[in-house]
Design an enzyme around this catalytic site. Structure first.
Site, PDB file in Angstrom:
ATOM      1  CD  GLN A  79      -3.125   0.753   0.433  1.00 49.44           C
ATOM      2  OE1 GLN A  79      -3.633  -0.361   0.462  1.00 49.44           O
ATOM      3  NE2 GLN A  79      -3.563   1.711  -0.332  1.00 49.44           N
ATOM      4  CG  PHE A  80       1.980   3.446  -3.682  1.00 46.38           C
ATOM      5  CD1 PHE A  80       1.953   4.813  -3.950  1.00 46.38           C
ATOM      6  CD2 PHE A  80       1.132   2.606  -4.391  1.00 46.38           C
ATOM      7  CE1 PHE A  80       1.099   5.329  -4.921  1.00 46.38           C
ATOM      8  CE2 PHE A  80       0.282   3.105  -5.349  1.00 46.38           C
ATOM      9  CZ  PHE A  80       0.261   4.469  -5.612  1.00 46.38           C
ATOM     10  CB  THR A  81      -1.888   5.271  -0.995  1.00 46.08           C
ATOM     11  OG1 THR A  81      -2.511   4.162  -0.348  1.00 46.08           O
ATOM     12  CG2 THR A  81      -2.005   5.108  -2.506  1.00 46.08           C
TER      13      THR A  81
END
Length: 148
Positions: A79-81
């Site tokens: 989940q890079f966000t």
């Protein structure tokens, strides 16, 4: 690294209309890798995830680890966000690690959790995923290796 950890009764991830990973009682973990993270952060966050005593004991107190609670299951989703910069109305993601850094560290966390005896299901790094969970509590905890 950052992780959003939710205690779940069940969780699954669907990719292209098919279930790719599914767990029963355990943790849904959304994992973000920072551009400056190393294996040290991977070890630190895996240790914390696997050792959290957030299941109830016989007195109803959160005091039992996942293994002893029969909940040694993790659905781990990249989940890079989690490293979004929201100073403007359009988030920026420059603090998130590039795939050449993030993928090996994501895989390291998976391997470390498995070494600790957990059944770890995953999504696919960078894929468009539909994640479903049945939250238990609800109980959700934010972990950040800079604060551990």
């Amino acid at each position: 690294m950052r992780a959003v950890l939710t205690r779940v009764r069940s969780a699954s991830v669907e990719i292209d209309g098919a279930i790719h990973g599914k767990i029963d009682k355990g943790f849904l973990v959304l994992l973000g890798v920072h551009a400056e993270d190393t294996e040290k952060e991977a070890e630190k966050i895996a240790d914390k995830i696997c050792g959290l005593r957030i299941f109830e004991d016989e007195n109803g107190k959160m005091n039992v680890n996942p293994v002893d609670a029969g909940a040694a299951n993790i659905l781990l989703i990249s989940q890079f966000t989690l490293f979004a910069d929201c100073k403007s109305r359009r988030p920026g993601f420059s603090k998130a690690a590039r795939p050449e850094t993030a993928i090996p560290l994501y895989e390291k966390v998976i391997a470390l959790c498995r070494e600790k005896g957990f059944c770890v299901e995953t999504g696919v790094f960078g894929a468009d995923m539909l994640v479903t969970s049945e939250n238990d509590g609800p109980l959700t905890i934010l972990l950040d290796t800079n604060e551990l």
